[in-house]
Scaffold this motif. Structure first.
Motif, PDB file in Angstrom:
ATOM      1  N   VAL A  79       0.793  -1.154  -0.069  1.00  0.00           N
ATOM      2  CA  VAL A  79       0.082  -0.009  -0.014  1.00  0.00           C
ATOM      3  C   VAL A  79       0.904   1.074  -0.066  1.00  0.00           C
ATOM      4  O   VAL A  79       1.785   1.467   0.811  1.00  0.00           O
ATOM      5  CB  VAL A  79      -1.027  -0.017   1.229  1.00  0.00           C
ATOM      6  N   LEU A  80       0.713   2.146  -1.035  1.00  0.00           N
ATOM      7  CA  LEU A  80       1.493   3.302  -0.927  1.00  0.00           C
ATOM      8  C   LEU A  80       0.446   4.459  -0.679  1.00  0.00           C
ATOM      9  O   LEU A  80      -0.558   4.720  -1.614  1.00  0.00           O
ATOM     10  CB  LEU A  80       2.020   3.808  -2.584  1.00  0.00           C
ATOM     11  N   GLU A  96       6.550   4.366  12.187  1.00  0.00           N
ATOM     12  CA  GLU A  96       6.512   5.426  11.162  1.00  0.00           C
ATOM     13  C   GLU A  96       6.772   4.899   9.698  1.00  0.00           C
ATOM     14  O   GLU A  96       7.649   3.989   9.598  1.00  0.00           O
ATOM     15  CB  GLU A  96       7.761   6.333  11.519  1.00  0.00           C
ATOM     16  N   LEU A  97       6.022   5.096   8.946  1.00  0.00           N
ATOM     17  CA  LEU A  97       6.145   4.816   7.399  1.00  0.00           C
ATOM     18  C   LEU A  97       7.051   6.099   6.655  1.00  0.00           C
ATOM     19  O   LEU A  97       7.033   7.123   7.232  1.00  0.00           O
ATOM     20  CB  LEU A  97       4.823   5.134   6.739  1.00  0.00           C
ATOM     21  N   ASP A  98       7.881   5.535   5.760  1.00  0.00           N
ATOM     22  CA  ASP A  98       8.556   6.196   5.110  1.00  0.00           C
ATOM     23  C   ASP A  98       8.817   5.918   3.607  1.00  0.00           C
ATOM     24  O   ASP A  98       7.903   5.096   3.165  1.00  0.00           O
ATOM     25  CB  ASP A  98      10.108   6.408   5.606  1.00  0.00           C
ATOM     26  N   ASN A  99       9.801   6.292   2.761  1.00  0.00           N
ATOM     27  CA  ASN A  99       9.855   6.021   1.386  1.00  0.00           C
ATOM     28  C   ASN A  99      10.168   4.654   1.203  1.00  0.00           C
ATOM     29  O   ASN A  99      10.298   4.124  -0.209  1.00  0.00           O
ATOM     30  CB  ASN A  99      10.850   6.847   0.783  1.00  0.00           C
ATOM     31  N   LEU A 120       4.779   8.207   0.831  1.00  0.00           N
ATOM     32  CA  LEU A 120       5.584   8.815  -0.264  1.00  0.00           C
ATOM     33  C   LEU A 120       6.420  10.083   0.683  1.00  0.00           C
ATOM     34  O   LEU A 120       5.867  10.718   1.088  1.00  0.00           O
ATOM     35  CB  LEU A 120       4.809   9.353  -1.438  1.00  0.00           C
ATOM     36  N   ASP A 121       7.669   9.903   0.340  1.00  0.00           N
ATOM     37  CA  ASP A 121       8.539  11.054   0.807  1.00  0.00           C
ATOM     38  C   ASP A 121       8.804  11.625  -0.560  1.00  0.00           C
ATOM     39  O   ASP A 121       9.905  11.291  -1.295  1.00  0.00           O
ATOM     40  CB  ASP A 121       9.764  10.515   1.240  1.00  0.00           C
ATOM     41  N   TYR A 161       3.328  14.111  -9.138  1.00  0.00           N
ATOM     42  CA  TYR A 161       4.236  13.217 -10.329  1.00  0.00           C
ATOM     43  C   TYR A 161       5.194  12.203  -9.368  1.00  0.00           C
ATOM     44  O   TYR A 161       5.540  11.198 -10.126  1.00  0.00           O
ATOM     45  CB  TYR A 161       5.147  14.548 -10.715  1.00  0.00           C
ATOM     46  N   MET A 162       5.689  12.543  -8.294  1.00  0.00           N
ATOM     47  CA  MET A 162       6.626  11.717  -7.387  1.00  0.00           C
ATOM     48  C   MET A 162       5.822  10.452  -7.142  1.00  0.00           C
ATOM     49  O   MET A 162       6.541   9.557  -6.906  1.00  0.00           O
ATOM     50  CB  MET A 162       7.287  12.363  -6.205  1.00  0.00           C
ATOM     51  N   ALA A 163       4.589  10.747  -6.723  1.00  0.00           N
ATOM     52  CA  ALA A 163       3.531   9.353  -6.524  1.00  0.00           C
ATOM     53  C   ALA A 163       3.554   8.537  -7.594  1.00  0.00           C
ATOM     54  O   ALA A 163       3.645   7.291  -7.746  1.00  0.00           O
ATOM     55  CB  ALA A 163       1.987   9.762  -6.097  1.00  0.00           C
TER      56      ALA A 163
END
Length: 460
Positions: A79-80, A96-99, A120-121, A161-163
């Motif tokens: 899951v993003l 904690e979630l990160d990239n 997403l970072d 865009y980064m997503a």
């Protein structure tokens, strides 16, 4: 499968539709096409599920619940999320979630599935693109550039865009057979679909190319070009942007020269990925007028862009266990209970005493009271009981008005888009804050049990 089962144009698994539950089982009883989620999640050809919709309707909760259900049914899912509130991490028990995708513990993996989650970072993803497509010296020049730092941290469209960049990266790795994307909390469908194109066009556009021209010309020829051919334009831009900012942009453009075409190429590739047969869009909405108006716009825009729409998820649908009691009857009963007690005492004798049972008028205590009246536990404070009953009836009438409003709102959507299958999630009595809550959401989404409990499903 019947021969006339509807299938998607791309040839993927059919979107199974079933008859709606019988009236009285839930808040919304209009005959809409039903979206069955489990066949969608179980189909190995489904590789990407994109949850989109306006803010505040539960996209993150829905995406996380789908991830848990898919994993527990045997899919290797990730899951993003792009939700800045970080509620997904809390719900999944991750500090904690990160990239970087992290494995979610507590998911039943007996069916062979597993679940990872990440958030997403935006800046880190942009940095990874630079580091992957430039040598070490050029990458450092880009990462240290002030204009790049501003661009990567908050330029309009960068998050979307980064997503899509991260989605492309996850799909290329092929480590998961299902990717579930929680889209940015955009106010408009245009932001999600158009921002990657806008940013790609900017980075690959004429403005950046003009700024790059002096550096590409090189040496004295470049300076001559800058002084003669661009003196007027750069003078104007310096006044607008500031001299230092203009130099930062030119330095950034020169360093990024070899990468500009890649942004457009990757944006186009990801866009095609979203249109591919293995992708399914789920539009998430609440049974409210504004949310469903936005959902209708998403549906129309996705159709115009030839994106594969699986259906609508209608979140936080209210219901009642006493739907057979209409609001009008409940209000009438409340009014009757609110009348003076004398009006309800016509059947009492002149002395106000009624025997418990016929033929037992001599069943009295020494004080002259019946046993029931002498027992404090059976004494009925009728005015207070009547007020309580009347209040409950009025609350029920208000709930039935809410149900009717939600039904009308949903029916307007289904009348405009009868081809869109709908799945409803009954409102939960509390916030979703752990895997058990996500599992409950997934079960309700799959089996379509509808609102019999109080509202409280938290947004994600």
């Amino acid at each position: 499968m019947s021969a006339d089962a509807p299938t998607q144009d791309d040839g993927t698994a059919p979107l199974r539709r079933t008859a709606p539950p019988a009236p009285g089982q839930g808040a919304l009883d209009s005959p809409a096409a039903r979206l069955e989620v489990d066949p969608l999640l179980d189909d190995p050809r489904t590789r990407i599920v994109v949850c989109c919709g306006s803010g505040g309707v539960g996209k993150t909760t829905t995406a996380a619940a789908l991830g848990v259900r898919a994993a527990e049914r045997g899919r290797k899912a990730v899951v993003l999320t792009i939700d800045p509130a970080r509620r997904l991490a809390q719900s999944m028990g991750i500090s904690e979630l990160d990239n970087v995708p992290r494995r979610v513990k507590g998911v039943d993996e007996s069916a062979g599935g597993e679940l990872h989650a990440m958030m997403l970072d935006m800046k880190r993803t942009f940095d990874e693109i630079v580091e992957a497509h430039a040598d070490a010296e050029r990458a450092r020049a880009i990462l240290d550039n002030p204009f790049y730092q501003s661009l990567s941290a908050g330029f309009a469209g960068t998050q979307e865009y980064m997503a899509m960049e991260k989605l492309g990266q996850l799909r290329t790795r092929d480590a998961w057979d299902l990717i579930i994307v929680d889209t940015p909390p955009s106010r408009s469908a245009l932001d999600f679909l158009d921002a990657p194109k806008r940013l790609g066009s900017f980075l690959d556009g004429k403005f950046i190319r003009v700024l790059m021209a002096p550096a590409k010309a090189g040496g004295r020829a470049g300076m001559k070009f800058l002084n003669v051919g661009m003196s007027m334009m750069t003078g104007t831009l310096s006044k607008i942007m500031g001299g230092q900012l203009l130099r930062d942009v030119q330095t950034f453009a020169a360093a990024m020269d070899t990468m500009f075409g890649g942004f457009r190429t990757r944006a186009d590739a990801t866009y095609r990925l979203l249109q591919a047969p293995g992708t399914a869009f789920l539009v998430v909405a609440a049974p409210e007028r504004d949310a469903l108006r936005e959902a209708a716009y998403f549906v129309e825009r996705l159709a115009a862009e030839q994106m594969p729409l699986a259906g609508l998820v209608l979140n936080r649908v209210h219901g009642s266990g006493a739907a057979q009691l209409s609001a009008e009857r409940a209000l009438a009963a409340a009014e009757a209970l609110s009348e003076p007690s004398d009006a309800r005492s016509e059947n009492l004798g002149g002395d106000g005493i009624v025997d418990l049972e016929a033929g037992k008028a001599d069943s009295r205590t020494a004080d002259g009271l019946s046993p029931a009246a002498a027992d404090p536990s059976t004494t009925d404070d009728s005015p207070s009981a009547a007020r309580l009953a009347a209040g409950l009836l009025r609350l029920h009438a208000e709930r039935m008005h809410v149900l009717a409003r939600e039904r009308r709102t949903r029916d307007r959507f289904t009348a405009l888009h009868p081809e869109v299958p709908v799945a409803e999630i009954a409102a939960l009595p509390g916030d979703v804050h752990d895997l058990a809550g996500l599992r409950a959401i997934g079960e309700r989404l799959a089996v379509q049990e509808r609102g019999t409990e109080e509202s409280g499903d938290g947004e994600g």
